[in-house]
Design a protein around this motif. Structure first.
Motif, PDB file in Angstrom:
ATOM      1  N   ARG A  27       0.825  -1.209   0.000  1.00 62.94           N
ATOM      2  CA  ARG A  27       0.000   0.000   0.000  1.00 62.94           C
ATOM      3  C   ARG A  27       0.858   1.258   0.000  1.00 62.94           C
ATOM      4  O   ARG A  27       0.577   2.217  -0.723  1.00 62.94           O
ATOM      5  CB  ARG A  27      -0.894   0.009   1.239  1.00 62.94           C
ATOM      6  CG  ARG A  27      -2.108  -0.881   1.161  1.00 62.94           C
ATOM      7  CD  ARG A  27      -2.829  -0.881   2.497  1.00 62.94           C
ATOM      8  NE  ARG A  27      -4.189  -1.357   2.370  1.00 62.94           N
ATOM      9  CZ  ARG A  27      -5.039  -1.438   3.394  1.00 62.94           C
ATOM     10  NH1 ARG A  27      -4.650  -1.085   4.610  1.00 62.94           N
ATOM     11  NH2 ARG A  27      -6.272  -1.863   3.198  1.00 62.94           N
ATOM     12  N   VAL A  31       0.741   4.134  -2.970  1.00 61.01           N
ATOM     13  CA  VAL A  31       0.421   5.542  -2.735  1.00 61.01           C
ATOM     14  C   VAL A  31       1.636   6.425  -3.026  1.00 61.01           C
ATOM     15  O   VAL A  31       1.509   7.515  -3.591  1.00 61.01           O
ATOM     16  CB  VAL A  31      -0.081   5.753  -1.290  1.00 61.01           C
ATOM     17  CG1 VAL A  31      -0.291   7.247  -1.003  1.00 61.01           C
ATOM     18  CG2 VAL A  31      -1.391   4.998  -1.069  1.00 61.01           C
ATOM     19  N   GLY A 138      -5.733   7.003  -9.996  1.00 64.56           N
ATOM     20  CA  GLY A 138      -5.245   6.988  -8.620  1.00 64.56           C
ATOM     21  C   GLY A 138      -6.341   6.634  -7.638  1.00 64.56           C
ATOM     22  O   GLY A 138      -6.116   5.890  -6.673  1.00 64.56           O
ATOM     23  N   THR A 139      -7.541   7.157  -7.867  1.00 64.43           N
ATOM     24  CA  THR A 139      -8.662   6.809  -6.996  1.00 64.43           C
ATOM     25  C   THR A 139      -8.996   5.327  -7.128  1.00 64.43           C
ATOM     26  O   THR A 139      -9.318   4.661  -6.138  1.00 64.43           O
ATOM     27  CB  THR A 139      -9.890   7.657  -7.346  1.00 64.43           C
ATOM     28  OG1 THR A 139      -9.538   9.044  -7.227  1.00 64.43           O
ATOM     29  CG2 THR A 139     -11.044   7.370  -6.404  1.00 64.43           C
ATOM     30  N   CYS A 142      -6.544   3.357  -5.033  1.00 64.30           N
ATOM     31  CA  CYS A 142      -6.890   3.412  -3.614  1.00 64.30           C
ATOM     32  C   CYS A 142      -8.119   2.570  -3.314  1.00 64.30           C
ATOM     33  O   CYS A 142      -8.212   1.950  -2.242  1.00 64.30           O
ATOM     34  CB  CYS A 142      -7.122   4.864  -3.184  1.00 64.30           C
ATOM     35  SG  CYS A 142      -5.635   5.902  -3.244  1.00 64.30           S
ATOM     36  N   ARG A 151     -10.555   4.794   2.712  1.00 64.01           N
ATOM     37  CA  ARG A 151     -10.103   5.317   1.417  1.00 64.01           C
ATOM     38  C   ARG A 151      -9.870   6.817   1.407  1.00 64.01           C
ATOM     39  O   ARG A 151      -9.058   7.311   0.621  1.00 64.01           O
ATOM     40  CB  ARG A 151     -11.137   4.954   0.333  1.00 64.01           C
ATOM     41  CG  ARG A 151     -11.121   3.482   0.000  1.00 64.01           C
ATOM     42  CD  ARG A 151     -12.250   3.073  -0.921  1.00 64.01           C
ATOM     43  NE  ARG A 151     -12.304   1.605  -0.993  1.00 64.01           N
ATOM     44  CZ  ARG A 151     -13.337   0.911  -1.420  1.00 64.01           C
ATOM     45  NH1 ARG A 151     -14.443   1.542  -1.819  1.00 64.01           N
ATOM     46  NH2 ARG A 151     -13.302  -0.403  -1.446  1.00 64.01           N
ATOM     47  N   PRO A 154      -5.869   7.894   2.097  1.00 70.02           N
ATOM     48  CA  PRO A 154      -4.905   7.667   1.004  1.00 70.02           C
ATOM     49  C   PRO A 154      -5.254   8.433  -0.267  1.00 70.02           C
ATOM     50  O   PRO A 154      -4.345   8.894  -0.977  1.00 70.02           O
ATOM     51  CB  PRO A 154      -4.969   6.147   0.770  1.00 70.02           C
ATOM     52  CG  PRO A 154      -6.224   5.690   1.399  1.00 70.02           C
ATOM     53  CD  PRO A 154      -6.468   6.620   2.553  1.00 70.02           C
ATOM     54  N   PHE A 158      -2.608  11.048  -1.934  1.00 64.42           N
ATOM     55  CA  PHE A 158      -2.233  11.050  -3.354  1.00 64.42           C
ATOM     56  C   PHE A 158      -2.702  12.332  -4.038  1.00 64.42           C
ATOM     57  O   PHE A 158      -1.981  12.946  -4.827  1.00 64.42           O
ATOM     58  CB  PHE A 158      -2.785   9.787  -4.013  1.00 64.42           C
ATOM     59  CG  PHE A 158      -3.609   9.997  -5.237  1.00 64.42           C
ATOM     60  CD1 PHE A 158      -3.030  10.391  -6.430  1.00 64.42           C
ATOM     61  CD2 PHE A 158      -4.988   9.783  -5.214  1.00 64.42           C
ATOM     62  CE1 PHE A 158      -3.801  10.569  -7.564  1.00 64.42           C
ATOM     63  CE2 PHE A 158      -5.756   9.962  -6.345  1.00 64.42           C
ATOM     64  CZ  PHE A 158      -5.158  10.359  -7.528  1.00 64.42           C
TER      65      PHE A 158
END
Length: 435
Positions: A27, A31, A138-139, A142, A151, A154, A158
């Motif tokens: 993780r 990130v 990016g979402t 996550c 969520r 993170p 980001f």
């Protein structure tokens, strides 16, 4: 189709599950790679704004033409959002973001060699196409790696790259431009993009393609809605049936409009309206943009804190978005009326802090109100609205400066838009999306 369900204060208890060290390590890598890619992403976007005075002179552009150049990126970026979202939901983040990184790095390199406005516009259009999967991807990353109630933070970390990079861009890119020239500045930025591309391809994998324990994967998915049996553009059409989708689409227009007002015109504003030198404008522009970084990061901690107090994840993302937009509008209008340059910079800093709280929590909202396999597409629909704001902000600002000879009308308009979009989020995003 299920009806929208309320997302106000509910009885909600965050999970106490303890993940394995392997999951935790992967993780952090995921990130970290997103933050690095996001910083390069925004450095590339900001390069034209920083180089604007020299590009303006060398290519003999009017303020209206500069506005067209600054908005070219946002138009292609916005039009590519839904295709990028459907590609992400179908092929995953690793492949889609990898291709995007290569394309946008090539586009940034090509700006080194432009000799006319039309060539520069083509380079910026290509940059927008390449960068289109970045933040929705990016979402999705996550969403793949974190449980629903974990969520927001993170995503905010980001997303904080969208505040960190603009804060670093003015002094860093100004230094590169003054030391080597604006063309060489684009060359260095393009090469940095290829370096991040290599790191992404080597180190990122989806959790299903790693040695993450099955119990960890089950916990990540435990709170999610059932997957939606639609793929491709059918997902987008299905999402448009929900009022919340339209509220996010319209509301995010204001988030990006006010952010792009500053991202594209702040150095020029400080030079022409506040009579700062190029070097001084590069320095002072970094102050409000740094505040934006802390706002983007702070949005995640605000949402997480609300969740810990028993607020549902959806409401914990929605309310900071509303308040952030309302505050950003008020601070922006106040900055336009200040007669003191340092007071104006302070008010702009407060406005960007609030706008980035809204941006961070707005980005997290789709990940907590929709099934995982449509998150990227929902983000894309929302970001189409934001991209329209990003395209119009520099263009309208340039047109108003040309017509009125002042930045004041542009600042007032941006403040009104931000306030109105805060109200849209307040009344238009109350429902969840479920199959």
């Amino acid at each position: 189709m299920a009806a929208d369900r309320p997302t106000g204060r509910q009885s909600f208890t965050p999970s106490s599950f303890i993940y394995s060290p392997t999951t935790h390590r992967l993780r952090v890598i995921a990130v970290g790679l997103l933050v690095a890619a996001g910083c390069i992403n925004y450095l590339d976007r900001a390069a034209v704004a920083v180089a604007e005075p020299q590009v303006h002179q060398e290519l003999h552009l009017s303020y209206g033409q500069v506005g067209v150049l600054l908005s070219a990126f946002a138009w292609s970026y916005g039009l590519a959002q839904i295709p990028a979202g459907t590609l992400l939901d179908r092929f995953g983040a690793r492949r889609t973001l990898g291709v995007g990184l290569v394309l946008w790095s090539l586009a940034q390199l090509s700006a080194t060699f432009v000799r006319s406005l039309s060539q520069f516009i083509i380079a910026r259009i290509a940059l927008g196409l390449g960068e289109s999967p970045m933040y929705i991807g990016g979402t999705r990353v996550c969403t793949d790696w974190f449980a629903l109630d974990q969520r927001a933070l993170p995503i905010a970390i980001f997303n904080s790259s969208s505040g960190l990079a603009p804060a670093l861009a003015p002094p860093l890119l100004t230094w590169l431009m003054l030391a080597f020239g604006w063309r060489e500045m684009f060359l260095i930025a393009g090469l940095a993009g290829f370096a991040v591309t290599a790191l992404w391809v080597v180190f990122y994998r989806a959790p299903e393609n790693t040695n993450v324990p099955e119990a960890d994967l089950a916990e990540i998915r435990r709170q999610d809605s059932a997957d939606v049996p639609h793929i491709g553009f059918r997902q987008a059409l299905w999402l448009l049936r929900f009022p919340t989708t339209w509220g996010m689409f319209l509301g995010f227009f204001g988030v990006v409009y006010i952010s792009w007002l500053y991202a594209t015109w702040l150095p020029a504003y400080l030079e022409s309206s506040r009579h700062q030198s190029v070097a001084s404008a590069g320095f002072w522009a970094a102050v409000p943009l740094a505040a934006g970084f802390f706002g983007a990061l702070g949005g995640g901690f605000i949402s997480e804190g609300l969740i810990r107090r028993g607020i549902s994840p959806a409401a914990a993302c929605r309310w900071p978005t509303v308040v952030g937009l309302l505050a950003a509008g008020l601070f922006t209008i106040a900055a336009s009326q200040s007669g003191n340059v340092y007071v104006a910079i302070g008010l702009i800093a407060c406005g960007l802090f609030a706008a980035n709280v809204a941006s961070s929590c707005g980005w997290a909202l789709p990940a907590v109100i929709a099934p995982p396999n449509v998150v990227a597409t929902l983000e894309a629909v929302q970001n189409v609205g934001g991209s329209v704001g990003g395209a119009l902000a520099p263009f309208i600002t340039g047109a108003l400066i040309q017509a009125k000879g002042s930045f004041v009308p542009a600042f007032i308009l941006a403040g009104i838009i931000s306030f109105a979009c805060g109200l849209i989020y307040l009344f238009g995003t109350r429902g969840k999306i479920a199959a």
